[in-house]
Design an enzyme around this catalytic site. Structure first.
Site: not given
Ligand code: GAL
Length: 656
Positions: A149, A320
């Site tokens: 990110e 994610e």
């Molecule tokens: C994303 C990040 C992850 C984790 C997640 C939590 O932004 O890539 O590592 O922190 O959020 O929601």
């Protein structure tokens, strides 16, 4: 040779370094049992991979990969550069980023590096090479994620000495001559002229606002730093891991660097989808935040799916996927039962090759201990686990050819143009509190989707020739090639306010806005005004709020305010909208435009959304009440999932 899998895959983000080794094999087995086929690992594991500079501990990671591979899971390996370890910061303390107030962004969380620091860039290449050398040829490693990110936690811009040094040489390269820079930026204003490039500072900590031309160049420079940082990793990964897919996990509503430029070095764009967190953190009204608290606004995920499909030149993943309550928004409600499944199917309907959940198990320690996973900290299934199993069953019930990710994504009939520098311009000079290109783009997108339309979100450099409708919410800088393309296409074009309002050096064009777009439609914007919340300019059947332009033209306006001022003008296939419309009026305008172009529209009930994938049609219920899809379901439809009445968070899938 790695087999090309074309069916959508499900995956998960896993952190072997955070769990006892004895759990790994059981975790891997349960992942397979759940229907997952790929695992992303390693993006934060630098301190375990290299506990001291030059001393690598590969044993645990070798074993973790073997355990996953033995269970039949494919591995998405990461470069761990988002979390440089403490020994590295101590070795080169000036590698940390500096915020706009001149304060160091210290060690103790993540992303504490400055993209411009040459020493850190070298370290990033060194660790990338080490990991790539070790695992690049491993048969289980099918893909790589660079870093994690970019830009998260406001980390694109750094106001460090390293950034200043690189910014100056970047400017020398661009302008060659300091006189040219002074002229381009208009530095005669307020005696801001420079005698040499060495005199130029970063545009922070000035008494009042710095020159917007200066800031825009700093934004372009900072974006370029992300691009070259990423490119260096990609070059190494390609060398040591040929044939693997390269990706980066981009974010929602983050625009601080040009994602298209970064993506040029990648094979696939991926993004991290947290619909509830985004609803809470961004500009949505209290009413929307309450109405969609457990579902997310019906267009948040979809907008990004359509954006990142463009960023990935057709290939994209969700890296994610929110699995339950998160920890980082102001409020973190639990999704409605069924939403994890709905979000997954929505991504697949938009052509995602992969949906990967964040994270496997909720971790009981450190910063994200309040963030749900597919499993609870006590290793039992959490709510999302069963929803994932339902998705697996859904996918099994769909005809293979319909969900072939290489072939099924349809080109939409509507293109929405969004460029990253357009958002930088409205951030630098909002002219009215909260004005944002991104927000306007989202509102237009939402209006189109509420009419049942599929939309491709594309940069102005994309080929627009096959679209029936092209909407341009806000493009302040219009390149000559973009203007030429707009002149050449026969689509119905709608140009939004502020388009063509700036030169590439952030000045008002001499011919006045919309600048070179005057070659498409004969109008001149002679004044703009921004309106505070609650200031409404009514028309007979529409309302203007936030932004209003005064226009000089011989054209007769199509939409006129009660005050007599025209706000919508048309010349042949091109319309110019000289105002911001409220949501209802935006929807009405999109309806007129798309109807005229002969598109098939549905007046969807609140919270209902549709999407086409190959021969499949999906309906999603984002509302909190049961909806009927009778009006949108053709009589010859073969329903594969769901029913005519859709409960909240339910999905219907049919073949027409
Ligand atoms: C994303 C990040 C992850 C984790 C997640 C939590 O932004 O890539 O590592 O922190 O959020 O929601």
């Amino acid at each position: 040779m790695i087999a090309q899998v074309t069916a959508p895959r499900l995956g998960v983000c896993y952190y072997p370094e955070q769990w006892p080794r004895e759990w790994w094999a059981d975790d891997a087995r349960r992942m397979r049992e759940m229907g997952l086929s790929q695992v992303r690992i390693g993006e934060f594991a630098w301190s375990r991979i290299e506990p001291e500079r030059g001393r690598f501990d590969w044993a645990w990671l070798d074993e973790a990969i073997e355990v996953l591979a033995e269970a039949g899971l494919a591995v998405v390996m990461c470069t761990p550069t988002a979390t440089p370890p403490k020994w590295l910061i101590d070795r080169m303390p000036d590698m940390i980023a500096i915020d706009a107030m001149g304060r160091p962004r210290r060690f103790g969380s993540r992303r504490h590096y400055c993209f411009s620091h040459e020493g850190y860039r070298a370290e990033s290449r060194r660790i990338t090479r080490a990991v790539a050398e070790r695992y690049g040829a491993h048969p289980a490693v099918i893909a790589w994620q660079t870093d994690n990110e970019y830009g998260c936690h406001d980390t694109t811009l750094s106001w460090s000495v390293a950034a200043l040094k690189s910014f100056r040489s970047w400017l020398v390269n661009r302008y060659k001559d300091i006189g040219a820079l002074n002229a381009a930026w208009g530095n005669a204003f307020w005696s801001m002229e420079y005698g040499s490039f060495e005199e130029i500072d970063l545009p922070n900590l000035t008494v009042t606002e710095p020159n917007p031309a200066h800031v825009l160049e700093f934004r372009r420079f900072s974006s370029h730093q992300v691009v070259t940082f990423n490119e260096a990793q990609c070059r190494i990964l390609r060398e040591y891991s040929p044939g693997r897919t390269l990706t980066h996990n981009f974010m929602g509503f983050v625009t601080d660097f040009d994602h298209h430029e970064v993506s040029r070095d990648l094979d696939v764009a991926s993004w991290d989808s947290y619909p509830l967190g985004f609803l809470e953190q961004f500009w949505f009204t209290t009413d929307q935040k309450l109405r969609y608290a457990r579902q997310g606004h019906p267009d948040i995920a979809a907008f990004h799916h359509d954006l990142y499909r463009g960023v990935g030149r057709g290939r994209w993943w969700v890296m994610e996927q929110q699995p339950g309550p998160v920890n980082w928004a102001r409020f973190n409600p639990s999704p409605l039962p069924g939403m994890i499944r709905l979000w997954t199917l929505e991504a697949i309907a938009h052509g995602a090759e992969v949906v990967s959940y964040f994270r496997w198990r909720q971790t009981p320690f450190a910063q994200e201990q309040m963030h749900a996973g597919l499993l609870r900290p006590d290793r039992k299934d959490d709510v999302a686990a069963d929803e994932v199993r339902r998705v697996v069953a859904d996918l099994q019930s769909l005809p293979d050819e319909c969900v072939d990710t290489q072939r099924s994504t349809v080109k939409a009939e509507v293109a929405l143009v969004f460029d990253y520098d357009a958002e930088w311009i409205t951030q630098i000079q909002p002219q009215g509190a909260g004005e944002s290109t991104l927000r306007t783009a989202f509102e237009w997108y939402s209006a189109l989707r509420s009419l049942g339309l599929d939309v491709d979100v594309l940069p102005s450099s994309a080929d627009l020739s096959l679209y029936k409708v092209v909407v341009i919410p806000c493009s302040p800088i219009v390149s000559e090639s973009f203007a030429a393309q707009l002149r050449a296409i026969s689509a119905h074009v709608l140009i939004g306010p502020r388009s063509g309002s700036k030169t590439s050096h952030f000045a008002i064009p001499w011919e006045l806005p919309p600048g070179n777009l005057q070659s498409l439609i004969p109008i001149k914007v002679i004044r703009v005004e921004s309106l505070r919340e609650g200031m409404i300019e009514p028309g007979r059947h529409f309302n203007v709020h936030r932004w209003l332009e005064h226009v000089e033209t011989s054209l007769v306006p199509e939409w006129v305010l009660m005050s007599g001022r025209g706000v919508l003008y048309r010349h042949q296939n091109v319309r110019y909208l000289a105002a911001a419309l409220d949501d209802t009026s935006t929807r009405q305008l999109m309806k007129t435009l798309t109807q005229e172009a002969g598109l098939h529209l549905c007046d969807l009930s609140e919270g209902l959304r549709l999407r086409r994938l190959g021969d499949l049609r999906f309906a999603f219920n984002y509302s909190t009440h049961t909806l009927s899809i009778n009006d949108v379901l053709p009589s010859n439809a073969r329903v594969l999932r769901g029913a005519v009445t859709l409960a909240p968070a339910e999905v219907a899938i049919w073949i027409e």
